[in-house]
Design a protein around this motif. Structure first.
Motif, PDB file in Angstrom:
ATOM      1  N   PHE A   1     -16.881 -72.117 -24.809  1.00 54.70           N
ATOM      2  CA  PHE A   1     -17.392 -72.031 -23.448  1.00 54.70           C
ATOM      3  C   PHE A   1     -18.883 -71.753 -23.496  1.00 54.70           C
ATOM      4  CE2 PHE A   1     -18.418 -69.744 -19.563  1.00 54.70           C
ATOM      5  CZ  PHE A   1     -17.794 -70.519 -18.604  1.00 54.70           C
ATOM      6  N   LEU A   2     -19.629 -72.472 -22.672  1.00 51.92           N
ATOM      7  CA  LEU A   2     -21.074 -72.245 -22.607  1.00 51.92           C
ATOM      8  C   LEU A   2     -21.463 -72.089 -21.148  1.00 51.92           C
ATOM      9  CD1 LEU A   2     -23.968 -72.366 -23.937  1.00 51.92           C
ATOM     10  CD2 LEU A   2     -23.933 -74.783 -23.400  1.00 51.92           C
ATOM     11  N   SER A   3     -22.250 -71.077 -20.854  1.00 54.02           N
ATOM     12  CA  SER A   3     -22.679 -70.861 -19.488  1.00 54.02           C
ATOM     13  C   SER A   3     -24.180 -71.150 -19.392  1.00 54.02           C
ATOM     14  CB  SER A   3     -22.372 -69.414 -19.121  1.00 54.02           C
ATOM     15  OG  SER A   3     -23.005 -69.098 -17.934  1.00 54.02           O
ATOM     16  N   LEU A   4     -24.555 -72.048 -18.489  1.00 57.45           N
ATOM     17  CA  LEU A   4     -25.967 -72.382 -18.314  1.00 57.45           C
ATOM     18  C   LEU A   4     -26.402 -71.944 -16.919  1.00 57.45           C
ATOM     19  CD1 LEU A   4     -26.184 -76.048 -19.668  1.00 57.45           C
ATOM     20  CD2 LEU A   4     -26.936 -73.970 -20.810  1.00 57.45           C
ATOM     21  N   THR A   5     -27.534 -71.290 -16.825  1.00 49.03           N
ATOM     22  CA  THR A   5     -28.060 -70.900 -15.526  1.00 49.03           C
ATOM     23  C   THR A   5     -29.336 -71.680 -15.284  1.00 49.03           C
ATOM     24  OG1 THR A   5     -27.183 -68.710 -15.899  1.00 49.03           O
ATOM     25  CG2 THR A   5     -28.735 -68.946 -14.089  1.00 49.03           C
ATOM     26  N   LEU A   6     -29.381 -72.374 -14.158  1.00 48.97           N
ATOM     27  CA  LEU A   6     -30.535 -73.224 -13.876  1.00 48.97           C
ATOM     28  C   LEU A   6     -31.416 -72.574 -12.823  1.00 48.97           C
ATOM     29  CD1 LEU A   6     -28.533 -76.515 -13.497  1.00 48.97           C
ATOM     30  CD2 LEU A   6     -29.845 -75.811 -15.488  1.00 48.97           C
ATOM     31  N   ASP A   7     -32.713 -72.735 -12.987  1.00 53.23           N
ATOM     32  CA  ASP A   7     -33.647 -72.277 -11.970  1.00 53.23           C
ATOM     33  C   ASP A   7     -34.856 -73.198 -12.001  1.00 53.23           C
ATOM     34  OD1 ASP A   7     -34.224 -70.690  -9.836  1.00 53.23           O
ATOM     35  OD2 ASP A   7     -35.169 -69.120 -10.992  1.00 53.23           O
ATOM     36  N   GLU A   8     -35.969 -72.702 -11.475  1.00 52.60           N
ATOM     37  CA  GLU A   8     -37.114 -73.603 -11.339  1.00 52.60           C
ATOM     38  C   GLU A   8     -37.789 -73.967 -12.655  1.00 52.60           C
ATOM     39  OE1 GLU A   8     -39.843 -71.448  -8.929  1.00 52.60           O
ATOM     40  OE2 GLU A   8     -38.208 -70.812  -7.662  1.00 52.60           O
ATOM     41  N   HIS A   9     -37.467 -73.285 -13.734  1.00 53.44           N
ATOM     42  CA  HIS A   9     -38.238 -73.545 -14.954  1.00 53.44           C
ATOM     43  C   HIS A   9     -38.085 -74.997 -15.404  1.00 53.44           C
ATOM     44  CE1 HIS A   9     -34.717 -70.945 -16.390  1.00 53.44           C
ATOM     45  NE2 HIS A   9     -34.292 -72.170 -16.324  1.00 53.44           N
ATOM     46  N   THR A  10     -39.172 -75.537 -15.928  1.00 53.89           N
ATOM     47  CA  THR A  10     -39.130 -76.930 -16.346  1.00 53.89           C
ATOM     48  C   THR A  10     -39.099 -77.046 -17.872  1.00 53.89           C
ATOM     49  OG1 THR A  10     -41.511 -76.975 -16.144  1.00 53.89           O
ATOM     50  CG2 THR A  10     -40.254 -77.911 -14.325  1.00 53.89           C
ATOM     51  N   GLY A  11     -39.228 -75.929 -18.579  1.00 54.82           N
ATOM     52  CA  GLY A  11     -39.154 -75.980 -20.038  1.00 54.82           C
ATOM     53  C   GLY A  11     -37.739 -76.368 -20.429  1.00 54.82           C
ATOM     54  N   GLU A  12     -37.607 -77.439 -21.191  1.00 58.13           N
ATOM     55  CA  GLU A  12     -36.274 -77.934 -21.485  1.00 58.13           C
ATOM     56  C   GLU A  12     -35.727 -77.383 -22.789  1.00 58.13           C
ATOM     57  OE1 GLU A  12     -36.589 -82.169 -21.259  1.00 58.13           O
ATOM     58  OE2 GLU A  12     -36.600 -82.103 -19.073  1.00 58.13           O
ATOM     59  N   ALA A  13     -36.587 -76.711 -23.569  1.00 54.22           N
ATOM     60  CA  ALA A  13     -36.170 -76.274 -24.905  1.00 54.22           C
ATOM     61  C   ALA A  13     -34.946 -75.376 -24.837  1.00 54.22           C
ATOM     62  CB  ALA A  13     -37.319 -75.548 -25.598  1.00 54.22           C
ATOM     63  N   GLY A  14     -34.918 -74.494 -23.847  1.00 57.85           N
ATOM     64  CA  GLY A  14     -33.818 -73.544 -23.746  1.00 57.85           C
ATOM     65  C   GLY A  14     -32.483 -74.230 -23.552  1.00 57.85           C
ATOM     66  N   ILE A  15     -32.449 -75.189 -22.628  1.00 63.02           N
ATOM     67  CA  ILE A  15     -31.216 -75.919 -22.349  1.00 63.02           C
ATOM     68  C   ILE A  15     -30.797 -76.727 -23.580  1.00 63.02           C
ATOM     69  CG2 ILE A  15     -30.309 -77.901 -21.028  1.00 63.02           C
ATOM     70  CD1 ILE A  15     -30.381 -75.681 -19.175  1.00 63.02           C
ATOM     71  N   LEU A  16     -31.777 -77.376 -24.178  1.00 63.21           N
ATOM     72  CA  LEU A  16     -31.508 -78.241 -25.321  1.00 63.21           C
ATOM     73  C   LEU A  16     -30.909 -77.441 -26.477  1.00 63.21           C
ATOM     74  CD1 LEU A  16     -31.975 -81.201 -25.681  1.00 63.21           C
ATOM     75  CD2 LEU A  16     -34.124 -80.711 -26.825  1.00 63.21           C
ATOM     76  N   THR A  17     -31.501 -76.292 -26.780  1.00 63.17           N
ATOM     77  CA  THR A  17     -31.010 -75.451 -27.868  1.00 63.17           C
ATOM     78  C   THR A  17     -29.567 -75.050 -27.609  1.00 63.17           C
ATOM     79  OG1 THR A  17     -33.199 -74.586 -28.286  1.00 63.17           O
ATOM     80  CG2 THR A  17     -31.374 -73.269 -29.074  1.00 63.17           C
ATOM     81  N   ARG A  18     -29.297 -74.651 -26.362  1.00 65.53           N
ATOM     82  CA  ARG A  18     -27.947 -74.180 -26.056  1.00 65.53           C
ATOM     83  C   ARG A  18     -26.918 -75.300 -26.171  1.00 65.53           C
ATOM     84  NH1 ARG A  18     -31.510 -71.052 -23.684  1.00 65.53           N
ATOM     85  NH2 ARG A  18     -31.087 -68.851 -23.290  1.00 65.53           N
ATOM     86  N   ILE A  19     -27.231 -76.485 -25.649  1.00 64.43           N
ATOM     87  CA  ILE A  19     -26.191 -77.522 -25.729  1.00 64.43           C
ATOM     88  C   ILE A  19     -26.056 -78.068 -27.153  1.00 64.43           C
ATOM     89  CG2 ILE A  19     -26.092 -78.126 -23.283  1.00 64.43           C
ATOM     90  CD1 ILE A  19     -27.811 -80.432 -23.688  1.00 64.43           C
ATOM     91  N   GLU A  20     -27.152 -78.114 -27.891  1.00 67.53           N
ATOM     92  CA  GLU A  20     -27.034 -78.554 -29.291  1.00 67.53           C
ATOM     93  C   GLU A  20     -26.144 -77.595 -30.067  1.00 67.53           C
ATOM     94  OE1 GLU A  20     -31.493 -80.303 -30.002  1.00 67.53           O
ATOM     95  OE2 GLU A  20     -30.609 -79.155 -31.619  1.00 67.53           O
ATOM     96  N   ALA A  21     -26.421 -76.296 -29.896  1.00 72.11           N
ATOM     97  CA  ALA A  21     -25.642 -75.296 -30.628  1.00 72.11           C
ATOM     98  C   ALA A  21     -24.186 -75.331 -30.197  1.00 72.11           C
ATOM     99  CB  ALA A  21     -26.223 -73.910 -30.401  1.00 72.11           C
ATOM    100  N   PHE A  22     -23.986 -75.568 -28.910  1.00 74.99           N
ATOM    101  CA  PHE A  22     -22.614 -75.604 -28.396  1.00 74.99           C
ATOM    102  C   PHE A  22     -21.834 -76.759 -29.028  1.00 74.99           C
ATOM    103  CE2 PHE A  22     -19.551 -76.991 -25.110  1.00 74.99           C
ATOM    104  CZ  PHE A  22     -18.771 -75.848 -25.067  1.00 74.99           C
ATOM    105  N   LEU A  23     -22.448 -77.939 -29.057  1.00 77.90           N
ATOM    106  CA  LEU A  23     -21.735 -79.086 -29.636  1.00 77.90           C
ATOM    107  C   LEU A  23     -21.526 -78.901 -31.141  1.00 77.90           C
ATOM    108  CD1 LEU A  23     -23.166 -82.143 -27.699  1.00 77.90           C
ATOM    109  CD2 LEU A  23     -21.079 -80.876 -27.283  1.00 77.90           C
ATOM    110  N   ASP A  24     -22.505 -78.269 -31.807  1.00 78.89           N
ATOM    111  CA  ASP A  24     -22.329 -77.956 -33.232  1.00 78.89           C
ATOM    112  C   ASP A  24     -21.079 -77.104 -33.416  1.00 78.89           C
ATOM    113  OD1 ASP A  24     -24.488 -79.276 -34.185  1.00 78.89           O
ATOM    114  OD2 ASP A  24     -25.764 -77.519 -34.486  1.00 78.89           O
ATOM    115  N   MET A  25     -20.984 -76.068 -32.552  1.00 76.69           N
ATOM    116  CA  MET A  25     -19.865 -75.152 -32.669  1.00 76.69           C
ATOM    117  C   MET A  25     -18.540 -75.874 -32.418  1.00 76.69           C
ATOM    118  SD  MET A  25     -19.090 -71.716 -30.480  1.00 76.69           S
ATOM    119  CE  MET A  25     -18.760 -72.435 -28.898  1.00 76.69           C
ATOM    120  N   VAL A  26     -18.512 -76.710 -31.367  1.00 78.41           N
ATOM    121  CA  VAL A  26     -17.270 -77.411 -31.032  1.00 78.41           C
ATOM    122  C   VAL A  26     -16.854 -78.332 -32.182  1.00 78.41           C
ATOM    123  CG1 VAL A  26     -16.234 -79.080 -29.475  1.00 78.41           C
ATOM    124  CG2 VAL A  26     -17.650 -77.256 -28.554  1.00 78.41           C
TER     125      VAL A  26
END
Lengths: 325, 325
Positions: A290-315
């Motif tokens: 399970f991965l929880s993502l919280t979205l807001d106004e930030h435009t930096g994509e690194a945070g989202i990218l790191t989380r989904i990459e790590a999540f798929l690695d784990m899966v």
């Protein structure tokens, strides 16, 4: 007459219906441009501070239509089904928008099906009255708009995302797209206006597909299954969208072919903070990734990218382990 | 000697690690990034080249951290991996049987749960950065103490004061208040450590089962005050591995080793890239209202990579050869 529809919020659920209805009555429907930084900037500037990101975005979309249309269709979405509500921020939306300078006049009919389904037609008649006094024409347009919505919902249930389903409906593509090549299935649970707006979600669906995952969303789960699974809660949820997310999430957590779940919440969304936690607890109880993502106004994509990459690695890691590789 | 290089470019530090073919760590370099990732990587490579015996052959290189894509392009990486996977891989090798990894870096904090040698769950801080290394850094400099001595001073505390750790901004005003009340410096620092640990466990560790062995890594693990605060709160012994501050680099070096074995070749450009002239710049694309900030990396006037555009107009120009199929 030109009627504008903001490409935001419940556009993702009802656009084919609204569009068909107004076009049947002879209007030209104008859609606001896809979300951009510029549109969000407008929204942030004019929206009250308290609302969530997608509502701020909808302000920007209405302003994008200013000067291009005679009316903006912005129904007051109170309730779309018996004994359930849409988020309170949607109730106040037409009033908040009306206060802005330079906004075209609104068609803000009340959609409130809380007591009985028939109440919808009151709203339909009122919306139609902006274009014609002919009641038969309105009835025919309404029937056709319902048919268009059913067709759209069928495409969503096949696994198309709204953008793809609309392309099929509007004959912009000649065949229905095939599933993306993938080695795992991931459920993405969140409000439709967050996950399907590629700007808000930083193209989450596209990124997951690029990384080799097939994406499953709540919109693919038929209503019957949603209510069946949502009944597992000790108490009935009174938000339509929350119920859909919970029911679909519980359903996907039960399915062995779904390898993981991503929950997407907008920062500042009240219902998300509750339903998200309920889903997370259930996922933990079943030991589902399970991965929880919280979205807001930030435009930096690194945070989202790191989380989904790590999540798929784990899966993938867990899958390889489970298959004894 | 032959071996593999791992580079972790984080927000605060840049770390380089050299492993020999048996996976033994031969060199580890910890540098401050200071907002200049390319120069820091080059500096690190130069230093590494000086330390390694002549005739050393680098058989492969991997990059991780928030600057992994940039660093990967500069050195020609064989593996570009997110820091969660890299940290997990390193811990599994250095601390066999590890079940919980607490990692606090400069601008993010994460928890990784492992069972039977695979990652089963992880979480990263959401939209809030309270409880990360940068905050400790900032407070240390406000209190005029070198960050290296932060931990030992905190250990002198007799009764740590209670500081609100929910938000970094409020934690700071709380600390100022406690200072003005006359609390001793060690008590305040120890209180701050406890507040960060509480916030970390509530936010990142929420709902997770933390089992021993627990490993604490990342730059903040150098702070003995934090180690003690974790042990007190968890009631479990907390291990800090010898290479706690370069674990990401160790992990990605191991991943590079795997990738090179699999691919049978390496993309590494050689330690001489330390001498190359890299130029980075950014410009705002005016193609649409997104106004994307496009970043460009060039080596001797040849553009190596571009990123930052949402539509792919700029980054695809560079990757064209790859995309053709």
């Amino acid at each position: 007459m030109r009627i504008g529809i903001p490409r935001a919020l419940l556009y993702y659920y009802y656009y084919p219906m609204w569009k068909t209805f107004f076009e049947e009555l002879g209007a030209e429907v104008v859609l606001s441009s896809p979300s951009t930084k510029g549109i969000l900037a407008q929204g942030l500037k004019y929206a009250v501070d308290e609302v969530c990101l997608p509502v701020k975005m909808s302000f920007g979309h209405v302003l994008d239509l200013a000067g291009k249309v005679d009316y903006v269709f912005l129904p007051r979405m109170v309730s779309v089904e018996h004994r359930k509500y849409i988020c309170p921020k949607f109730l106040g939306l037409p009033d908040m928008i009306r206060c802005l300078d330079g906004v075209p006049p609104l068609i803000d009919v009340n959609v409130n099906l809380y007591r009985k389904d028939r109440d919808l037609y009151t709203a339909v008649k009122k919306a139609g009255s902006y274009l014609t006094a002919n009641q038969i024409k309105i009835w025919v347009a309404y029937r056709r708009s319902v048919a268009a919505l059913q067709k759209y919902n069928r495409l969503l249930q096949l696994g198309l995302i709204p953008e793809e389903a609309l392309a099929v409906l509007e004959d912009r593509v000649k065949n229905e797209p095939l599933p993306y090549p993938s080695d795992l299935n991931v459920a993405v649970i969140g409000h439709p206006y967050n996950i399907y707006d590629p700007y808000i979600s930083m193209n989450l669906v596209g990124r997951l597909r690029d990384m080799g995952a097939t994406v499953f969303t709540s919109e693919q789960v038929p209503e019957k299954i949603v209510s069946k699974y949502a009944e597992r809660l000790p108490k009935r949820l009174f938000w339509t969208l929350g119920q859909r997310m919970i029911g679909a999430a519980f359903h996907y957590l039960d399915r062995v072919d779904i390898s993981g779940m991503v929950h997407v919440a907008a920062f500042g969304c009240g219902p998300d903070s509750m339903t998200g936690d309920m889903i997370e607890r259930q996922a933990h109880a079943l030991q589902a990734p399970f991965l929880s993502l919280t979205l807001d106004e930030h435009t930096g994509e690194a945070g989202i990218l790191t989380r989904i990459e790590a999540f798929l690695d784990m899966v993938r890691w867990r899958q390889a382990e489970a298959s004894g590789l | 000697m032959k071996g593999y290089l791992g580079i972790d470019v984080g927000s605060v530090s840049t770390n380089l690690v050299f492993l020999n073919e048996g996976g033994i760590i031969k060199e580890a370099i910890y540098l401050r990034t200071q907002g200049q990732p390319i120069i820091t990587v080059q500096k690190g490579l130069k230093e590494l080249a000086g330390r390694l015996p002549s005739g050393t052959q680098v058989r492969g290189v991997g990059t991780t951290g928030s600057g992994r894509h940039l660093a990967g392009i500069i050195v020609g990486a064989d593996a570009v991996k997110n820091e969660i996977t890299a940290h997990a891989v390193a811990s599994l090798v250095l601390v066999p049987g590890v079940q919980t990894i607490l990692e606090i870096g400069g601008q993010d904090s994460k928890i990784i749960i492992l069972r039977n040698g695979i990652v089963t769950d992880f979480a990263m801080n959401t939209v809030c950065a309270a409880g990360t290394g940068s905050f400790l850094d900032q407070q240390a400099s406000r209190l005029n103490i070198p960050i290296e001595r932060f931990g030992e001073i905190a250990l002198e505390a007799e009764s740590p004061v209670r500081i609100a750790g929910r938000c970094a901004v409020f934690a700071e005003s709380d600390m100022i208040h406690k200072q003005q009340m006359g609390c001793s410096l060690p008590d305040i620092l120890a209180g701050l450590c406890e507040a960060l640990v509480r916030n970390y466990l509530n936010n990142v560790g929420k709902g997770k089962e933390l089992l021993s062995p627990v490993v604490f890594q990342g730059g903040v693990a150098a702070n003995v005050g934090m180690i003690k605060a974790f042990e007190k709160e968890l009631g479990l012994p907390v291990q800090v591995p010898a290479y706690f501050d370069v674990m990401g680099a160790v992990g990605v070096a191991l991943l590079a080793r795997e990738a090179v074995v699999k691919n049978g070749m390496s993309y590494f450009k050689g330690l001489s890239v330390a001498e190359s002239k890299f130029k980075t710049g950014s410009f705002e694309c005016s193609g649409c209202p997104n106004m994307c900030e496009v970043v460009e990396v060039a080596e001797d006037d040849m553009v190596l990579a571009r990123w930052g555009d949402r539509c792919g107009k700029w980054c695809n120009q560079v990757n064209k050869e790859e995309k053709v199929s």
